[in-house]
Design an enzyme around this catalytic site. Structure first.
Site, short mmCIF file in Angstrom:
data_model
loop_
_atom_site.label_atom_id
_atom_site.label_comp_id
_atom_site.label_asym_id
_atom_site.label_seq_id
_atom_site.Cartn_x
_atom_site.Cartn_y
_atom_site.Cartn_z
N ASP A 39 -27.53 -30.55 -5.25
CA ASP A 39 -27.12 -29.97 -3.97
C ASP A 39 -27.24 -28.45 -4.00
O ASP A 39 -26.49 -27.77 -4.69
CB ASP A 39 -25.66 -30.36 -3.67
CG ASP A 39 -25.56 -31.82 -3.31
OD1 ASP A 39 -26.25 -32.25 -2.37
OD2 ASP A 39 -24.80 -32.55 -3.98
N ASP A 179 -25.37 -39.96 1.81
CA ASP A 179 -24.78 -38.93 0.96
C ASP A 179 -23.45 -38.48 1.54
O ASP A 179 -23.41 -37.96 2.66
CB ASP A 179 -25.78 -37.75 0.89
CG ASP A 179 -25.35 -36.64 -0.04
OD1 ASP A 179 -24.39 -36.82 -0.81
OD2 ASP A 179 -25.99 -35.57 0.01
C1 DX5 Z 1 -22.21 -32.91 0.34
C2 DX5 Z 1 -23.29 -33.05 -0.69
C3 DX5 Z 1 -23.13 -34.28 -1.48
C4 DX5 Z 1 -21.90 -34.30 -2.34
C5 DX5 Z 1 -21.35 -35.67 -2.26
O1 DX5 Z 1 -22.32 -31.70 0.95
O2 DX5 Z 1 -24.56 -33.07 -0.09
O3 DX5 Z 1 -24.28 -34.62 -2.24
O4 DX5 Z 1 -22.11 -33.99 -3.68
O5 DX5 Z 1 -20.14 -35.69 -2.91
P1 DX5 Z 1 -19.17 -36.93 -2.78
O6 DX5 Z 1 -19.92 -38.12 -3.29
O7 DX5 Z 1 -18.04 -36.55 -3.66
O8 DX5 Z 1 -18.80 -37.05 -1.33
ZN ZN Z 2 -26.30 -33.95 -1.27
#
Ligand code: DX5
Ligand code: ZN
Length: 226
Positions: A39, A179
């Site tokens: 990310d 995601d």
């Molecule tokens: C959110 C990111 C995600 C994040 C997801 O802005 O794009 O990839 O890491 O994290 P979780 O799985 O904890 O929601």
């Molecule tokens: Zn992401």
């Protein structure tokens, strides 16, 4: 479909221990991850700043898995070459940040890597209509991007189902990824709705279990998805 093996798991390093990032990526690889989701945040498109191409280069040495780079940045067209050079295998840009999405997609494909487009929860899937046939992946954000550990937005199940129907209707092999807020409770439901790649951060990297246990838990939750 029929087998949970066809679902790809993409641990998001956002929730990893950055002091041991290489080891954690290697551990996720050994535990059967399919992609490593990275990310990238610029402090403009989303409030936080995370990592840039240097970290992609560093991670590249720890795994042979495809590096799935999720760019949560303004003007991705200015940055995409850096990420290609760093070893990204899939580059996903946000449609909201990129009026010239065809150019970005073309640039990625010309470099021999895969191109994805991400949609914020509030962005309708219609915005993809013209670019959909050129995409390798569509990433449906199931939380508002910017932070790990948020709660899955239930209304996104319908969005995933509509997009699945659209891809099937057009006979496109584009990967449908989700995601945000994905864990063993949510996973079977998003898969039933049509998702085939699950990015998950806090459900994979946490102090309650090993990465292998966490991925195992998500995988076994999918046994009931079909
Ligand atoms: C959110 C990111 C995600 C994040 C997801 O802005 O794009 O990839 O890491 O994290 P979780 O799985 O904890 O929601
Ligand atoms: Zn992401």
């Amino acid at each position: 479909m029929g087998s949970s093996q066809k679902i790809k798991l993409a641990p998001s390093i956002l929730s990893a221990d950055f002091g041991r990032l290489g080891e954690q990526v290697a551990e996720a690889t050994k535990a059967g991850a399919d992609y490593i989701h990275i990310d990238v945040m610029d402090g403009h498109f989303v409030p936080q700043i995370t990592v840039g191409a240097l970290v992609v280069t560093a991670i590249r040495k720890w795994t042979k898995l495809p590096l799935d780079v999720h760019l949560m940045i303004e003007e991705p067209e200015q940055q995409i070459s850096q990420f290609i050079d760093a070893g990204a295998d899939i580059i996903t840009c946000h449609i909201e940040a990129c009026p010239d999405i065809h150019r970005v997609v073309h640039r990625a494909k010309k470099a021999g890597i895969k191109a994805g487009v991400a949609l914020n929860p509030g962005t309708p899937i219609d915005t993809l209509a013209e670019v959909l046939p050129y995409l390798d992946l569509v990433l449906v954000l199931t939380v508002n991007p910017g932070f790990g550990g948020q709660t899955f937005i239930e209304a996104m199940l319908d969005k995933v189902a509509h997009l699945r129907a659209e891809l099937d209707r057009k006979n496109l092999a584009t990967e449908l990824a989700v995601d945000g807020g994905i864990n063993a409770n949510v996973a079977p439901r998003v898969v039933r709705a049509g998702a085939r790649v699950l990015a998950a951060g806090s459900a994979v990297f946490n102090s309650e279990q090993t990465i292998s246990e966490a991925l195992g838990k998500i995988r076994s939750s999918l046994e009931v998805a079909f």
